[in-house]
Design a protein around this motif. Structure first.
Motif, short mmCIF file in Angstrom:
data_model
loop_
_atom_site.label_atom_id
_atom_site.label_comp_id
_atom_site.label_asym_id
_atom_site.label_seq_id
_atom_site.Cartn_x
_atom_site.Cartn_y
_atom_site.Cartn_z
N LEU A 1 0.82 -1.20 0.00
CA LEU A 1 0.00 0.00 0.00
C LEU A 1 0.86 1.26 0.00
CD1 LEU A 1 -2.88 1.06 0.11
CD2 LEU A 1 -2.78 0.93 2.60
N LYS A 2 1.94 1.24 0.76
CA LYS A 2 2.85 2.38 0.79
C LYS A 2 3.50 2.60 -0.57
CE LYS A 2 6.91 4.26 3.16
NZ LYS A 2 7.95 4.02 4.20
N LYS A 3 3.90 1.51 -1.22
CA LYS A 3 4.50 1.62 -2.55
C LYS A 3 3.51 2.20 -3.55
CE LYS A 3 7.83 -2.19 -2.20
NZ LYS A 3 8.20 -3.54 -2.76
N LEU A 4 2.28 1.70 -3.49
CA LEU A 4 1.26 2.18 -4.41
C LEU A 4 1.02 3.67 -4.22
CD1 LEU A 4 -1.02 1.58 -6.47
CD2 LEU A 4 -2.50 1.11 -4.52
N ARG A 5 0.93 4.10 -2.97
CA ARG A 5 0.65 5.51 -2.70
C ARG A 5 1.85 6.39 -3.05
NH1 ARG A 5 -2.68 4.67 3.03
NH2 ARG A 5 -4.66 4.08 2.02
N THR A 6 3.06 5.86 -2.89
CA THR A 6 4.24 6.63 -3.29
C THR A 6 4.27 6.82 -4.79
OG1 THR A 6 5.51 5.81 -1.39
CG2 THR A 6 6.76 6.71 -3.24
N ARG A 7 4.02 5.76 -5.55
CA ARG A 7 3.97 5.86 -7.00
C ARG A 7 2.91 6.86 -7.44
NH1 ARG A 7 6.10 1.74 -10.23
NH2 ARG A 7 4.36 1.93 -11.69
N ARG A 8 1.76 6.80 -6.79
CA ARG A 8 0.68 7.71 -7.14
C ARG A 8 1.05 9.15 -6.84
NH1 ARG A 8 -4.46 5.80 -4.36
NH2 ARG A 8 -4.19 4.10 -5.87
N ALA A 9 1.70 9.39 -5.70
CA ALA A 9 2.11 10.74 -5.33
C ALA A 9 3.11 11.30 -6.33
CB ALA A 9 2.70 10.75 -3.92
N ILE A 10 4.04 10.46 -6.78
CA ILE A 10 5.04 10.89 -7.76
C ILE A 10 4.36 11.24 -9.08
CG2 ILE A 10 7.02 10.13 -9.13
CD1 ILE A 10 7.83 8.42 -6.65
N ILE B 1 10.02 17.16 -9.06
CA ILE B 1 8.96 16.18 -8.84
C ILE B 1 9.11 15.53 -7.47
CG2 ILE B 1 8.03 13.96 -9.63
CD1 ILE B 1 8.85 14.83 -12.49
N ALA B 2 10.35 15.18 -7.11
CA ALA B 2 10.59 14.56 -5.81
C ALA B 2 10.19 15.49 -4.67
CB ALA B 2 12.07 14.18 -5.69
N ALA B 3 10.58 16.76 -4.78
CA ALA B 3 10.25 17.73 -3.73
C ALA B 3 8.73 17.89 -3.59
CB ALA B 3 10.90 19.08 -4.03
N SER B 4 8.03 17.95 -4.72
CA SER B 4 6.59 18.12 -4.69
C SER B 4 5.90 16.89 -4.10
CB SER B 4 6.06 18.39 -6.10
OG SER B 4 4.66 18.55 -6.11
N ALA B 5 6.44 15.71 -4.37
CA ALA B 5 5.86 14.47 -3.85
C ALA B 5 6.34 14.16 -2.43
CB ALA B 5 6.21 13.31 -4.78
N GLU B 6 7.27 14.98 -1.91
CA GLU B 6 7.83 14.82 -0.58
C GLU B 6 8.57 13.50 -0.43
OE1 GLU B 6 4.58 15.51 2.14
OE2 GLU B 6 4.69 17.69 1.86
N VAL B 7 9.36 13.18 -1.46
CA VAL B 7 10.25 12.02 -1.42
C VAL B 7 11.60 12.47 -1.94
CG1 VAL B 7 8.37 10.36 -1.75
CG2 VAL B 7 9.61 11.25 -3.74
N PRO C 1 14.93 12.24 -4.59
CA PRO C 1 15.13 11.86 -6.00
C PRO C 1 15.46 10.38 -6.16
CG PRO C 1 16.18 13.96 -5.57
CD PRO C 1 15.72 13.44 -4.23
N SER C 2 16.21 9.81 -5.21
CA SER C 2 16.54 8.39 -5.32
C SER C 2 15.28 7.52 -5.21
CB SER C 2 17.55 8.00 -4.23
OG SER C 2 17.00 8.19 -2.94
N THR C 3 14.31 7.98 -4.42
CA THR C 3 13.05 7.24 -4.32
C THR C 3 12.30 7.29 -5.64
OG1 THR C 3 12.82 7.65 -1.94
CG2 THR C 3 10.81 7.12 -3.15
N VAL C 4 12.30 8.45 -6.29
CA VAL C 4 11.66 8.55 -7.61
C VAL C 4 12.28 7.55 -8.57
CG1 VAL C 4 11.23 10.03 -9.60
CG2 VAL C 4 11.04 10.98 -7.30
N PHE C 5 13.63 7.51 -8.59
CA PHE C 5 14.31 6.60 -9.52
C PHE C 5 14.12 5.13 -9.14
CE2 PHE C 5 17.00 10.39 -10.58
CZ PHE C 5 16.65 10.43 -11.94
#
Length: 213
Positions: A29-38, A59-65, A67-71
Motif C-alpha cells: 500500500l505504501k509503494k502504491l501511494r508513493t507511485r501515485r504521489a510521484i 517532482i521529488a520535492a513536490s511528492a515529498e520524497v 530523488p533516489s526514491t523517484v528513480f
C-alpha cells in the motif's frame, strides 16, 4: 462478422496505476501511494512549467520524497508519464482468456478489456498522457518501446497457446495487426469522436471485414 466477445468476466479487475487498495499489505500500500504521489506531482508540475522545464528533483520535492526514491520506482521522467503498465495489463487480460479460444478472439477480448479499464479508471490522466505522447519526442519513443514489448509478450502467450514458435510470421502478423489497432486508438492522430471502447471495437472489426470503400 462474429460478435465482440465478452472481455470482462475473466479479466483482472483493474490496471496497475489505479489498482484497488483492498487487500494490500502495508508495504504494498505504501509503494502504491508513493507511485501515485510521484505521478500526481509530475502531472501538476508539467502542466504548470512544461515538460522540458520539469526536473526529477522538482517532482521529488513536490511528492515529498527523495530523488533516489523517484528513480527507485521510475527509471526516467518519461516512465513517470508513460509506464508500461498498459502493456503489462493487456498481457494479464490475454492470459486470463479461455485456453481454447481462437487467437484473434482472445486478442480482441484482451485489448478491449484493457481499453475499457483505461477509459473508466484513468480519464483525464489518459488524455494528459496522450497529449504528451503527441508533443514530446522522448515520451513518444517510450510509447513505441512499450508497444514493442506488448507485441513480444503477446506473441509469447499465443505461441504457448497454439504451439507455434514466437517468431512464427503468421502469429507475429496477427499480434502486430491487433496491437497496431490498439496503438492507433490510444495514441494515433485521429478524431476522438466516440469512447475508447467503441473505437477499439470499430478498429478491430476492420481487421475482419477490411476497409469499406
Amino acid at each position: 462478422m462474429s460478435p465482440m466477445p465478452s472481455a470482462t468476466s475473466d479479466a483482472p479487475s483493474s490496471l496497475s496505476p489505479t489498482v484497488s487498495e483492498t487487500g494490500l499489505g502495508l508495504r504494498e500500500l505504501k509503494k502504491l501511494r508513493t507511485r501515485r504521489a510521484i505521478r500526481e506531482a509530475a502531472h501538476h508540475l508539467i502542466d504548470e512549467r512544461g515538460y522540458d522545464n520539469t526536473t526529477i528533483e522538482q517532482i521529488a520535492a513536490s511528492a515529498e520524497v527523495s530523488p533516489s526514491t523517484v528513480f527507485r520506482y521510475f527509471p526516467s521522467k518519461e516512465h513517470i508519464v508513460l509506464t508500461d503498465d498498459y502493456a503489462t495489463s493487456s498481457i494479464e487480460f490475454l492470459r486470463a482468456r479461455p485456453a481454447d479460444e481462437a487467437p484473434l478472439v482472445a486478442l480482441r477480448a484482451a485489448m478491449t478489456a484493457m481499453v475499457r479499464a483505461l477509459s473508466e479508471e484513468l480519464g483525464e490522466e489518459y488524455r494528459w498522457r496522450r497529449k504528451l505522447v503527441r508533443e514530446v519526442a522522448p515520451v513518444r519513443a517510450l510509447m513505441r518501446e512499450n508497444q514493442d514489448k506488448m507485441v513480444a509478450a503477446a506473441s509469447a502467450v499465443l505461441a504457448e497457446r497454439t504451439g507455434r514458435p514466437e517468431t512464427d510470421l503468421e502469429l507475429r502478423v496477427l499480434v502486430g495487426a491487433v496491437t497496431g489497432s490498439l496503438h492507433q486508438v490510444l495514441w494515433g492522430d485521429h478524431d476522438q469522436e466516440t469512447t475508447l471502447p467503441e473505437m477499439i471495437e470499430r478498429a478491430l472489426a476492420v481487421l475482419e471485414r477490411g476497409l469499406t470503400l
